[in-house]
Design an enzyme around this catalytic site. Structure first.
Site, PDB file in Angstrom:
ATOM      1  N   LYS B 269       0.828  -1.201   0.000  1.00 34.76           N
ATOM      2  CA  LYS B 269       0.000   0.000   0.000  1.00 34.76           C
ATOM      3  C   LYS B 269       0.864   1.254   0.000  1.00 34.76           C
ATOM      4  O   LYS B 269       1.999   1.211   0.460  1.00 34.76           O
ATOM      5  CB  LYS B 269      -0.845   0.034   1.278  1.00 34.76           C
ATOM      6  CG  LYS B 269      -1.942  -0.989   1.372  1.00 34.76           C
ATOM      7  CD  LYS B 269      -2.644  -0.881   2.716  1.00 34.76           C
ATOM      8  CE  LYS B 269      -3.647  -1.999   2.896  1.00 34.76           C
ATOM      9  NZ  LYS B 269      -4.844  -1.869   2.059  1.00 34.76           N
ATOM     10  N   ARG B 343     -10.629 -11.384   1.590  1.00 34.97           N
ATOM     11  CA  ARG B 343     -11.560 -12.361   1.018  1.00 34.97           C
ATOM     12  C   ARG B 343     -10.942 -13.759   1.011  1.00 34.97           C
ATOM     13  O   ARG B 343     -11.661 -14.744   1.099  1.00 34.97           O
ATOM     14  CB  ARG B 343     -11.983 -11.903  -0.377  1.00 34.97           C
ATOM     15  CG  ARG B 343     -10.865 -11.802  -1.379  1.00 34.97           C
ATOM     16  CD  ARG B 343     -11.213 -10.900  -2.559  1.00 34.97           C
ATOM     17  NE  ARG B 343     -11.150  -9.478  -2.179  1.00 34.97           N
ATOM     18  CZ  ARG B 343     -11.382  -8.473  -3.006  1.00 34.97           C
ATOM     19  NH1 ARG B 343     -11.723  -8.701  -4.250  1.00 34.97           N
ATOM     20  NH2 ARG B 343     -11.292  -7.223  -2.583  1.00 34.97           N
TER      21      ARG B 343
END
Lengths: 478, 491
Positions: B269, B343
């Site tokens: 990130k 996920r």
């Protein structure tokens, strides 16, 4: 649009013939073996091209053949037909309304734009003959659908045009042509906009050589009620202005007038249908260019409503021009409802992708009707919220409100800002007390690949939806 | 946090008095007594402060007489519109002005006992503070509120209404503590260890480590974890509160994403705001706090909570974009972006939940996507579900406690975006509809069972004070899901 005829009798060997097949239903005897070999079962939008001769295009209708399923099957057939210039449809076994839907789908699927090709122009479908046992009934049903198709295709025609051709002036001139359809057309130029204080539209259009326009299209209808108002964003090209966009993909910004195009298309549909409902479209047309007269981040502009707006990002120009157009729509026409369409935010694409447009508004019944109209014509919407916080985020330190939240103000280092919700909260300020719905169509105005109702390119999203919405909700007096 | 007591209306001889007042209502009951004892100074003071009782309005009067050091008036809005959330917000608004008092009396005798309890809950929730790591704070800056006595017309009723609220508030605090902890402290193992505290409430706690998870074939969760020196854990918490004697029914299941720190992994990130990624375990934190709340108030339901705890780090052992992992369900996933790790963790935990616990329905919570913030902002979590009844119940439960959820779409067109060229699916579907494709991914592991997914990336943490939460971890979801169980799945 292609020419469509309805005739009795079985299709001949020529031209190529579209054969609709419901899922699980028997395929006509001469084609059954080929269908079985190719495992064609009539699944929705499946197409099997049997070159023949005679050439036959089997298209699947799926298990629940709605009118929309017939349209998408027709469009799939048209897309598969390639360079055929004529087609017929074997619709003897099909209800006349469904035959009409197949024809409407073929007309939508066959749309193309070749005006700017000078060589190797592909052959295109020109003529369609629908073979049906009830040609009169089918023709009558088609007459009810054709206006919506024409409206959608007008929206596509306008949206596909490059910005050096479809300048603000050219756009207005094209709209002037709608007068032939019985629509009153008013075009307001810079001087009028200045006299009437359209500070937002003037600011956005200020950087361009191509002056802003406010176009008002009016269909009088026959009902003695106030009109329904459609408001469209018509930015013929959006560079982003001083807050200039990254170069990659900027060419797509020629379609930043798709909202206005859809409204114009809807007006054409209403006129062609002879809709009893009075309707008006207010289209804010401008080019958002970078120039010596461009407006700047930090500017405070006075909108037509007299309210002041602090500009944060010149690339959030759509909401500004809509503010002036909404204000004009509600004060001049006192409409029953106002619906605006705009390719407004990248945020709505992140939220809903390319399969649904964002739906915002102030009246649940109007929003529900818009969503239902969209389902019926294959232009799907999804509701999104306008929260108290979204409005709070638009508080300005210097003006009545600011146009968007600064890019650095969001979560995670500033990157994550709910701009579609902010834009809707901004527009709501200018919709007054009139029932209002806002469709953010930024994700659905252009298709990168062939889609359910047409080829890659502009979809015309909104024109048929608005036409259907008016038919469902505004063609009674109350 | 202060202790809450419910008492009969009696004027305090000293200290702080709080007057919760509805709009344009004259002073009555205890408030009127206080005003009379102060020779009318309170009414005059409120008038001078232009206090009208509008929602959110506050006024502070210093030493108005009658021995009172301070009177805090708080507006509750129109009496007819006053609901539990409004009373909570009123209570929340008191917490700040009372922070430096040791004790305070709230003159809630004009409110229904249930609303008096809600007001007390608001005070409690807003008084939360995470100050474990402050060592140099000056004594005078520390909050001092120890006891709030809520004067009410029916103390027994109010107390009964408040008892479950206290348990739920304790659950909220469990969540806020976990979410606030820095990532060097709250590793997966440490988070799992803290779950053990729930055994005191009667929750069965089972902790699985990498060895067990390897046996279960948790290829997706372990793939995320493999870059970190901190081992992953899965914690299963069982609360069997349903009436005994009945045939045991299927439990309801809550599943939380617990990425104790998310660097993004190899798909690292940007640096700005990365510190926020300590709360990428808020889904797990919420499930843990929810289990504490349900057990604390002895909910009459069988509930199982599962959390997948990992740290997502870039390293020589980290998983790479392009890797294909095999999930516990046997389905394969091409990892396109290692920062779409939540996920992957959920896929294995959800599969395990179905196989092992055969739940009646599942709700997962995850700080899953930035896209949900771009879509909805911070007032609503994204709600995705394959079951309209479940979705409507969650929305209604959330509305009742002031934790709003907004339904988002699912559909085949979105599902197509996660088709992979090499595996059964890929773990990202591109920017368009990013939260929806994430939900589609999870849906591929629920085996068609009733399921809802709450994307809480925008609501788990707040950068500003909220009506019943100070800036920081909100514990969004604890009260909503507690209410969901209470409303529909007990008895």
């Amino acid at each position: 649009m292609i020419a469509v005829h309805f005739r009795r009798g079985a299709p001949g060997a020529e031209p190529p013939c579209v054969v609709p097949v419901a899922e699980g239903a028997a395929v006509p005897s001469g084609l059954a073996a080929a269908a079985a070999a190719a495992r064609f079962t009539g699944r929705a939008d499946a197409v099997l091209d049997l070159t023949g001769p005679p050439r036959r295009l089997l298209v699947g209708l799926g298990t629940a053949p709605t009118p929309l399923a017939h349209e998408t099957a027709g469009a799939a057939a048209a897309l598969a037909a390639g360079e055929a210039t004529e087609l017929s449809v074997a619709a003897e076994g099909v209800a006349p309304e469904d035959a009409a839907s197949l024809a409407a789908g073929i007309a939508l699927g066959a749309w193309h734009f070749d005006a700017l090709r000078t060589r190797d122009v592909p052959k295109r479908l020109r003529r369609l003959t629908v073979r049906t046992g009830q040609p009169e009934a089918a023709e009558a049903a088609f007459a009810r659908l054709a206006p919506g198709v024409a409206g959608c295709l007008l929206a596509r025609e306008l949206t596909v045009e490059p910005a050096n051709r479809l300048t603000t002036r050219a756009f207005a001139e094209r709209l002037e042509g709608l007068a032939e359809e019985g629509i009153d057309v008013e075009i307001h130029g810079r001087k009028w906009l200045e006299q009437h204080g359209f500070g937002a539209l003037l600011a956005v259009g200020g950087g361009s050589d191509s002056p802003p326009r406010l176009v008002v299209l009016r269909w009088r209808g026959v009902l003695p009620v106030p009109p329904v108002a459609l408001v469209g964003k018509g930015i013929v090209f959006d560079t982003g202005g001083v807050s200039i966009k990254p170069a990659a993909g900027m060419e797509a910004m020629r379609a930043d007038m798709a909202g206005a195009a859809a409204c114009a298309g809807a007006m054409l549909a209403l006129a062609r249908r002879g809709s009893p409902a009075p309707a008006v479209a207010v289209l804010a047309i401008a080019e958002n260019a970078t120039g010596a007269r461009s407006y700047r981040p930090g500017d405070v502009i006075r909108t037509a409503s007299r309210r002041t707006v602090e500009v944060i990002d010149t690339d959030a120009e759509g909401r500004l021009v809509l503010a002036d157009a909404l204000h004009h729509a509600i004060t001049r026409f006192r409409p029953r409802a106002v619906i605006d369409l705009a390719t407004l935010t990248g945020s709505v694409v992140t939220a809903l992708g390319h399969h649904r447009a964002g739906l915002f508004g102030t009246e649940a019944a109007l929003m529900a009707a818009a969503a239902a109209a969209g389902e019926a014509v294959g232009e799907r919407l999804w509701p999104l919220p306008i929260g108290a916080r979204h409005r709070e985020d638009l508080a300005s330190g210097i003006a009545d409100l600011r146009q968007c939240a600064p890019a650095s103000s969001g979560a995670f280092g500033g990157r994550l800002v709910p701009d579609a919700c902010h834009a809707a909260a901004f527009l709501r300020e200018f919709a007054g007390e009139v029932p209002w719905a806002h469709l953010d169509i930024a994700g659905v105005d252009t298709a990168e690949a062939p889609h359910a109702l047409g080829p890659a390119g502009p979809t015309g999203f909104g024109a048929r939806l608005l036409d259907r919405l008016v038919a469902m909700r505004f063609e009674q007096e109350t | 946090m202060p202790d809450i007591a419910f008492v009969k209306p009696a004027l305090p001889r000293s200290g702080a008095l709080v007057l919760p007042l509805t709009e344009e209502a004259p002073l009555a009951g205890l408030a009127k007594q206080a005003d009379e004892a102060a020779g009318g100074a309170i009414a005059r003071g409120l008038e001078a402060a232009k206090f009208k009782g509008r929602k959110g309005q506050t006024a502070t009067l210093w030493a108005p007489g009658a021995g009172l050091s301070k009177v805090v008036a708080i507006g509750l809005g129109k009496a007819a519109d006053l609901a539990a959330t409004g009373a909570e917000a009123g209570g929340g608004a008191i917490a700040g002005p009372l922070a430096q008092e040791r004790e305070a009396v709230v003159a809630a005798d004009g409110l229904a006992p249930a609303l008096a309890a809600s007001l007390a809950l608001g005070v409690l929730l807003k008084s939360y503070r995470f100050d474990r790591y402050r060592t140099t704070e000056k004594e005078e800056d520390k909050p001092k509120l120890e006891r709030v006595a809520v004067a009410t017309s029916d103390a027994t009723k109010a107390k009964a209404a408040f008892a479950p609220m206290q348990a739920v508030a304790d659950g909220v605090f469990v969540t806020r503590d976990l979410v606030s902890e820095p990532p060097n402290v709250l590793t997966p193992a440490e988070c799992a260890e803290r779950c053990k505290a729930l055994t005191k409430l009667g929750v069965e706690v089972e902790i699985l480590g990498p060895k067990e998870m390897r046996k279960l074939g948790f290829g997706a969760l372990l793939g995320v974890a493999q870059g970190s020196a901190n081992e992953p854990r899965m914690v299963v918490m069982k609360w069997n509160g349903a009436a005994k004697g009945k045939k045991p029914g299927k439990p309801v299941a809550f599943i939380g994403k617990g990425v104790t720190f998310d660097t993004g992994g190899i798909s690292i990130k940007p640096a700005g705001g990365m510190e926020d990624m300590k709360w990428d375990m808020a889904g797990a934190g919420t499930v843990i706090g929810l289990m504490a709340a349900l057990a604390g108030r002895k909910a009459k339901a069988d509930v199982v909570g599962l959390v997948g705890l990992v740290e997502n780090m870039p390293s020589g052992t980290a998983q790479r974009p392009g890797d294909v992992v095999t999930t516990a369900s046997g389905q394969t996933v091409e990892v396109i972006n290692t920062d779409a790790e939540g996920r992957l963790v959920l896929a294995d935990v959800i599969h395990y939940c179905i196989e092992k616990h055969d739940p009646r329905f599942m709700v997962d919570l995850a700080t899953l996507t930035g896209a949900i913030i771009i879509a909805l902002g911070h007032e609503h979590a994204g709600l995705f579900s394959n079951d309209d009844t479940l979705a409507q119940r969650i929305e209604a439960a959330g509305k009742a406690v002031g934790e709003a959820a907004w339904r988002m779409p699912l559909g085949e067109a979105y599902d197509k975006q996660i088709k992979s060229d090499i595996a059964d699916m890929k773990n990202v579907g591109g920017r368009p509809g990013g939260s929806i494709t994430a939900a589609q991914f999870i849906q591929r592991f629920v085996q068609g069972r009733p399921w809802a997914h709450l994307d809480i990336a925008g609501t788990a943490w707040s950068n500003k004070d909220l009506p019943t939460a100070p800036k920081g971890a909100t514990a969004y979801g604890v009260r909503m899901l507690d209410r969901l169980v209470a409303e529909y799945y007990e008895g």
